[in-house]
Design an enzyme around this catalytic site. Sequence first.
Site, PDB file in Angstrom:
ATOM      1  N   HIS A  40       0.820  -1.100  -0.002  1.00 15.35           N
ATOM      2  CA  HIS A  40      -0.056  -0.159   0.110  1.00 15.35           C
ATOM      3  C   HIS A  40       0.691   1.140   0.150  1.00 15.35           C
ATOM      4  O   HIS A  40       1.952   1.182   0.101  1.00 15.35           O
ATOM      5  CB  HIS A  40      -1.009   0.145   1.044  1.00 15.35           C
ATOM      6  N   ASN A  73       2.639   5.247   8.793  1.00 12.14           N
ATOM      7  CA  ASN A  73       3.915   4.814   8.226  1.00 12.14           C
ATOM      8  C   ASN A  73       4.912   6.144   8.486  1.00 12.14           C
ATOM      9  O   ASN A  73       6.227   6.122   8.773  1.00 12.14           O
ATOM     10  CB  ASN A  73       4.022   4.728   6.662  1.00 12.14           C
ATOM     11  N   GLY A  92      -0.540  -3.257  11.381  1.00 12.27           N
ATOM     12  CA  GLY A  92      -1.124  -4.696  11.526  1.00 12.27           C
ATOM     13  C   GLY A  92      -2.475  -4.631  11.111  1.00 12.27           C
ATOM     14  O   GLY A  92      -2.651  -4.023  10.128  1.00 12.27           O
ATOM     15  N   GLU A 130      -2.591  -7.747   6.812  1.00 11.60           N
ATOM     16  CA  GLU A 130      -1.321  -7.700   7.448  1.00 11.60           C
ATOM     17  C   GLU A 130      -1.168  -8.682   8.779  1.00 11.60           C
ATOM     18  O   GLU A 130      -2.125  -8.939   9.415  1.00 11.60           O
ATOM     19  CB  GLU A 130      -0.825  -6.105   7.786  1.00 11.60           C
ATOM     20  N   LYS A 189       7.728   2.228  17.464  1.00 16.67           N
ATOM     21  CA  LYS A 189       8.689   1.361  17.723  1.00 16.67           C
ATOM     22  C   LYS A 189       9.563   1.739  19.213  1.00 16.67           C
ATOM     23  O   LYS A 189       9.615   0.749  19.922  1.00 16.67           O
ATOM     24  CB  LYS A 189       9.521   1.224  16.572  1.00 16.67           C
TER      25      LYS A 189
END
Lengths: 93, 196
Positions: free
Chosen positions: B11, B17, B24, B84, B95
């Site tokens: 995608h 992003n 997910g 996903e 993260k």
Amino acid sequence: MSKPNNDELIKLRQKIDKLDQELVSLVAQRMKLVVKVGLYKKAKNIPPLDLVRWQQVVESRRKLATKYGLNSEFIEEVFDLLHEQALKLEEGV
Amino acid sequence: MSEKSIWLARHGQTEWNKEERYQGRKNSPLTKAGKEQAELVGRLLLDKNIEQIFVSPLGRARETAAIISNILGREAMVMEELAEMNFGLFEGKTKSETRIAHPDFYSSRESSEQKISLAYPDGESYLDVWDRLALPILSLMSREGEILLIAHNSVNKVIRGILLGQELKQVVSHDQKNNQVIQIFPNIGEERVHHV
């Protein structure tokens, strides 16, 4: 034999639809196992086609067909198709 | 006759992003750049004789597919298995947040073996994803014509492994960028990466 009225026909078709759903689900489950067999064979360097095993499968499925009142040649054709797809899957793994 | 290929797109870029958040099963909309990437992918594929398009059920992939489908004039079919990887408790978090909240998880997946077998907390592992994708992806290989799959970074890694006949540990470290399209030739086990 009396012709089923529409209600009966609808019910019979619903039963067939339900069985078809189970049939396709069972084919998918069978193919998932085939993929696992393919992985195992790949790891052990065993070729996908095993003619001895295949002959055993055909013989036993023909007997099953007869037991359930089905034409054994028809069932052999069904399993030929399944086997053809299974080999493609195993070769692809 | 040219070798059959399966095209693997991700995608376009999403808001999450940009923020480096795990997505997910959760969704985040495409950014302006993401929509442009989808359009460029569509243009790249315009003369590639794509006959079938399969897309993940998740919003960002469907948003991307709508743009590509419009350019190619072909409808995309939803394939549930292309969803996903489920990142469980990590979804929606960055993260750095997950590194602080789940240090044990990171220290338990240092080797490539651990990386493929350890599931995200309340989520999936790469092996789980392989399990759900192997049959539908291998089944695609016997279909005629060029096929385009529009999915996600982690599932695309697993798909690459399946189509190239490579072990998961060989493919899980290779991220696919939002602007990359991977053309895989499953019959000869080769691939070509296109940038848009």
